[in-house]
Design an enzyme around this catalytic site. Structure first.
Site, PDB file in Angstrom:
ATOM      1  CG  HIS A  56      -3.198   7.424  30.801  1.00 29.78           C
ATOM      2  ND1 HIS A  56      -4.021   7.166  29.735  1.00 29.78           N
ATOM      3  CD2 HIS A  56      -3.921   8.184  31.662  1.00 29.78           C
ATOM      4  CE1 HIS A  56      -5.193   7.744  29.935  1.00 29.78           C
ATOM      5  NE2 HIS A  56      -5.150   8.375  31.099  1.00 29.78           N
ATOM      6  CD  GLU A  58      -0.772   3.323  27.916  1.00 30.04           C
ATOM      7  OE1 GLU A  58      -1.674   2.720  27.309  1.00 30.04           O
ATOM      8  OE2 GLU A  58      -0.968   3.967  28.963  1.00 30.04           O
ATOM      9  CB  CYS A  86      -6.580   6.404  25.752  1.00 30.81           C
ATOM     10  SG  CYS A  86      -5.259   7.488  26.319  1.00 30.81           S
ATOM     11  CB  CYS A  89      -1.515   6.398  25.597  1.00 28.82           C
ATOM     12  SG  CYS A  89      -1.711   6.907  27.323  1.00 28.82           S
TER      13      CYS A  89
END
Length: 162
Positions: A56, A58, A86, A89
Site C-alpha cells: 500500500h 502508506e 486501512c 496501514c
C-alpha cells in the site's frame, strides 16, 4: 482547509494517477517533513505489480523514509493519502509515530480511522501513539478517481462475461 493541505493532497492525487496508469487501485500518498514543509517521500499502491498485499502507498512511504533516516520511527512527519488508511496501514502509521494523517475520501468499507468505517483504531488503547487525523481534503476528487476505477472494472468484467 489549509492551502498547504490542498497542495500536498494534490501531490498525493498525482501518485494515485500513477497507480491508475499501472492498473492498480488508485491510491497515492506523500510524506511531509514538518520542519521544512518538504515532501520527502511519494508512493502509490503497487499490490498487483509487486504481488504483495502489503504494498500500500502508506507502507511504502514509511519503509522508504525510515530507511532513509535510519530509524524505525519517523515523528515530525505528516502523511497525506487519498483514501482513509486501512487497519494495517493505520497501525503501521501509529508504530512509525507519524504526527498527523490527512486523508481525502472516507473508506466506509475498509477504512481504519473514522467512525463511518467502524474500527476507529486511534480510539483504542492497543495503539500507544495516536496521530492527529483530518479528513475531507479534496474528498470529491479523491473519491472520484476510485469510483471511476471500480466502475470501469465492473464494466470490463461484464463485457468479458458476454
Amino acid at each position: 482547509m489549509d492551502e498547504k493541505d490542498v497542495t500536498y493532497m494534490q501531490a498525493a492525487l498525482e501518485e494515485a494517477n500513477k497507480a491508475l496508469a499501472k492498473d492498480e487501485v488508485p491510491i497515492g500518498a506523500v510524506l511531509v517533513d514538518r520542519s521544512s514543509g518538504e515532501i520527502v517521500a511519494r508512493a502509490h499502491n503497487l499490490t498487483r505489480h509487486l504481488c504483495d498485499p502489503t504494498a500500500h502507498a502508506e507502507i511504502a512511504l514509511i519503509r522508504s523514509r525510515a530507511k532513509e533516516v535510519g530509524a524505525q520511527r519517523i515523528p515530525d512527519h505528516d502523511l497525506y493519502v487519498t483514501l482513509e488508511p486501512c487497519p494495517m496501514c493505520a497501525s503501521a502509521i501509529s508504530y512509525a509515530r507519524i504526527n498527523r494523517v490527512i486523508y481525502g475520501a472516507v473508506d466506509p468499507k475498509s477504512g481504519g480511522l473514522s467512525l463511518e468505517s467502524g474500527p476507529n483504531l486511534y480510539s483504542k488503547a492497543a495503539l500507544h501513539h495516536k496521530p492527529e487525523t483530518c479528513s475531507g481534503i479534496l474528498a470529491d476528487e479523491c473519491g472520484e478517481i476510485l469510483s471511476n476505477f471500480f466502475k470501469n472494472k465492473r464494466h470490463s468484467k461484464k463485457l468479458a462475461e458476454k
